[in-house]
Each structure stands twice: as C-alpha cells, then as structure tokens.
Design an enzyme around this catalytic site. Structure first.
Site, PDB file in Angstrom:
ATOM      1  N   GLY A  69       0.880   0.863  -5.537  1.00  0.00           N
ATOM      2  CA  GLY A  69       1.576   2.135  -5.354  1.00  0.00           C
ATOM      3  C   GLY A  69       0.749   3.330  -5.817  1.00  0.00           C
ATOM      4  O   GLY A  69       1.295   4.382  -6.149  1.00  0.00           O
ATOM      5  N   THR A  70      -0.576   3.173  -5.807  1.00  0.00           N
ATOM      6  CA  THR A  70      -1.465   4.262  -6.228  1.00  0.00           C
ATOM      7  C   THR A  70      -1.174   5.542  -5.443  1.00  0.00           C
ATOM      8  O   THR A  70      -1.092   6.639  -6.026  1.00  0.00           O
ATOM      9  CB  THR A  70      -2.942   3.855  -5.981  1.00  0.00           C
ATOM     10  OG1 THR A  70      -3.110   2.485  -6.325  1.00  0.00           O
ATOM     11  CG2 THR A  70      -3.887   4.726  -6.758  1.00  0.00           C
ATOM     12  N   HIS A 134      -9.268   2.165 -10.521  1.00  0.00           N
ATOM     13  CA  HIS A 134      -8.795   0.779 -10.623  1.00  0.00           C
ATOM     14  C   HIS A 134      -9.532   0.055 -11.770  1.00  0.00           C
ATOM     15  O   HIS A 134      -9.405  -1.154 -11.915  1.00  0.00           O
ATOM     16  CB  HIS A 134      -9.097  -0.001  -9.334  1.00  0.00           C
ATOM     17  CG  HIS A 134      -8.281   0.388  -8.147  1.00  0.00           C
ATOM     18  ND1 HIS A 134      -6.942   0.691  -8.211  1.00  0.00           N
ATOM     19  CD2 HIS A 134      -8.593   0.474  -6.825  1.00  0.00           C
ATOM     20  CE1 HIS A 134      -6.486   0.966  -6.992  1.00  0.00           C
ATOM     21  NE2 HIS A 134      -7.470   0.852  -6.144  1.00  0.00           N
ATOM     22  N   SER A 164       0.256  -7.107   0.060  1.00  0.00           N
ATOM     23  CA  SER A 164      -0.168  -5.760   0.431  1.00  0.00           C
ATOM     24  C   SER A 164      -1.697  -5.682   0.537  1.00  0.00           C
ATOM     25  O   SER A 164      -2.242  -5.082   1.467  1.00  0.00           O
ATOM     26  CB  SER A 164       0.360  -4.767  -0.615  1.00  0.00           C
ATOM     27  OG  SER A 164       0.071  -3.453  -0.235  1.00  0.00           O
ATOM     28  N   GLY A 290       6.405  -0.368   1.802  1.00  0.00           N
ATOM     29  CA  GLY A 290       6.887   0.284   0.584  1.00  0.00           C
ATOM     30  C   GLY A 290       8.158  -0.342   0.038  1.00  0.00           C
ATOM     31  O   GLY A 290       9.043   0.356  -0.440  1.00  0.00           O
TER      32      GLY A 290
END
Ligand code: A3P
Length: 322
Positions: A69-70, A134, A164, A290
């Site tokens: 969810g960055t 990251h 994802s 999402g």
C-alpha cells in the site's frame, strides 16, 4: 524497463559476483546484500543512498514492504502534512494530476538510483521532507538511524502482499520473458527470495525497532488502515506532530483526506489511468484491487498452509502476528 545488470556503476558491477544471487522476478537476478534481496539497479541505489543521504531531524520516511500500500500511504502522508498548503478539496490538488510516486519519491529506486558518484540535489524539497523506501532497517543510511527523524512503517498480510507482488512483477516483465507462474515465485517467496525479502525479516526488523523507540517508528498494517482509516490517520497526524485541530475535525478534514486518497478516487484519475513513471512503469500498475483477502482467489490450501506455518515460526515470540 529496468536497466540490465551490466548498466550499473563499476563499483556495483564489481560487487555483484561476490554476492549470493538467485533468479529474479523481473530482472534476471536478485542479489543478497546485507541479508536482503535486491535487483542490480536497485542495489546501486541502495549503496548510493547509504553513502550520500543525510537525514534532517524533520524528515519523514515512509518505509514499506513492496506491495503493502505504498502508493496509498504516499498519498495519505503527502496530503496529511501538506493539508494547509493544499487542502484536499482544492480542485488542483497535486494528487489530482501527479502520481503519488512523483510526489513522494523512493530513495533507492528513484532519487539515488542513477547517482553513484554525486548525490542528487534535494534542495527543492521543503521541510518536512517526505521520502519513501523499501530498505530493511539495518540497510537504512546511518544518518536516518541516528537522527530523530520519523519513520512510518507499513506492512501487509504476506498472502495478499505476495499475490499483489506476483501480479505487479508480471506486468513489469518484458513480453519476451513471459510471465512467472504463481507456483514458481511462491516457492521463492517462501524461501525469502523476493524484492527486499525475506519478507518476515523485513517486518521483524521494524517491529523490534518500533518497540524500542515508539517516538521514532510508527508501525502500522494495511489491514489496520483499511479497518479504521480515521483512527489511524488521526494517529499518524499526532505521530508526525501535526494533529488535527478541533476546527479541522469540524470541517471534516479527516474524511476529506481519506476520500481524495481512496482507491476509487485515485485509480480513476486520468494521470493514474494513462500516465507512466519516468522509470517506465504504468501508473495504473499500482492500482489493482485494493482489497483485503484477495489471496483466497489465488492460493491453494497447501500454499496457505505452507506460508502460514512459516509465518507462525518466524513471528513466534515477537509479539506480532498478521
Ligand atoms: P492489490 O494488488 O492487492 O490490489 P504498493 O503501492 O506498495 O505497490 O501496493 C500496491 C497495492 O496497494 C495494490 O494491492 C493496490 O491495488 C493497493 N492500493 C493502491 N492504492 C490504494 C488505495 N488508495 N487504497 C487501498 N489500496 C490501494
């Protein structure tokens, strides 16, 4: 889309043969540096960032495991800290015409990736500067570890993060490379071999640091934010020293920020449907579903058991579990 291994700096190039390597998910290889896996181009960014980045006390670092969810949190933090300058209702709010990745750059993937000899010019960043990375805790530039700057750490249920990542990396692969099968990269993920993996080591490094220093690290999951977005946005405001005032609460600013950063709103903006990042990725690749729990549509019972068992063992005794 990604530079090939032979397009990195001399220094990085001479380091590569000395590092353990494994098959990459997008580029040909991943290299293990300081206990974590990076592709060659990113590794150059990591080393350059470690060498050159000088933290300021007011800096804010958004640290995430890939696909946690960055994009969402870049939007949220940018809107949160700039809400006076850019009210979320403003029709030309920067988020409406810019990818969140352009507003909040990755240190090792954008800012430092092509800057091996000279550090990039960060003078255009206004205080508080907001960056994203990251990097695992122990690979953060020393000045970040030593500075009272703030770290917002986000991770996500590994089953959803894995699905994802599989979907995302298949989009990045050149057509002639074909796609990675779910089974193949699942095995790599379970063995810890994924971008900035082992996943659990990344999470645990920040979990442990956050217990030691809650003033410095705010540890949050994608699922917690999904569950209680208002609660956590308010907490983030407090953590970052910009709590919502009564007036802002009355004006509905919390909901205003959540709304402009919602999956629906962001994914339907022209810039995020048609735009591309300078590094080549389509902006649309950062918006898939999402949702929480999409792994149920992809992973077999055996896969779930295997990953659950690994996580149980790895997180056992840490006080944290997904
Ligand atoms: P899915 O692939 O499960 O849909 P990152 O930004 O770290 O690359 O993570 C991408 C993941 O976050 C994708 O998950 C993407 O759909 C989801 N995402 C992107 N924007 C979001 C938003 N505004 N709200 C919630 N999730 C979002």
């Amino acid at each position: 889309k990604y530079l090939k291994d032979d397009e990195v700096s001399e220094e990085c190039l001479s380091l590569l043969p000395t590092l353990p390597s494994e098959r990459g998910w997008v580029s040909s290889s991943l290299y293990n540096y300081q206990g974590f896996w990076h592709n060659a181009r990113q590794l150059q960014g990591v080393i350059s960032c470690q060498k050159h980045f000088q933290a300021q006390e007011t800096d804010i670092l958004l640290v995430t495991t890939p696909k946690s969810g960055t994009t969402w949190f870049k939007s949220l933090l940018f809107t949160l800290i700039n809400r006076t300058r850019f009210p979320p209702t403003q029709h030309d709010h920067p988020l409406r015409s810019n990818s969140p990745h352009m507003l909040v750059p990755f240190m090792e993937l954008n800012l430092y990736v092509n800057h091996d000899q000279n550090p990039p010019d960060l003078s255009s960043f206004t205080s508080p500067r907001l960056f994203s990375t990251h990097l695992p805790y122990k690979s953060l530039p020393k000045s970040v570890q030593d500075s009272p700057c703030k770290i917002v750490y986000i991770c996500r249920n590994p089953k959803d993060a894995f699905v994802s990542l599989w979907a995302f990396t298949n989009q990045l692969r050149l057509e002639e490379m074909g796609v990675n099968s779910l089974e193949q990269v699942f095995d790599q993920f379970c063995n810890g071999v994924s971008l900035c993996g082992p996943f659990w080591d990344h999470v645990l490094s920040y979990w442990r640091e956050s217990l030691k220093n809650r003033e410095k690290i705010c540890f949050l999951t994608y699922e917690e934010m999904k569950e209680e977005p208002g609660v956590h946005l308010r907490k983030l405001g407090e953590f970052l020293g910009c709590p919502f005032s009564l007036k802002e609460e009355d004006e509905g600013l919390v909901d205003g920020i959540l709304e402009i950063c919602s999956f629906e709103k962001l994914s339907n903006l022209k810039v995020n449907i048609e735009g591309k990042l300078p590094s080549g990725e389509k902006n649309s690749a950062f918006f898939r579903k999402g949702e929480v729990g999409d792994w149920k549509n992809y992973l077999t019972k055996e896969m779930v058991e295997r990953l659950d068992k690994i996580c149980e063992e790895k997180f056992n005794g840490s006080g944290f579990k997904f």
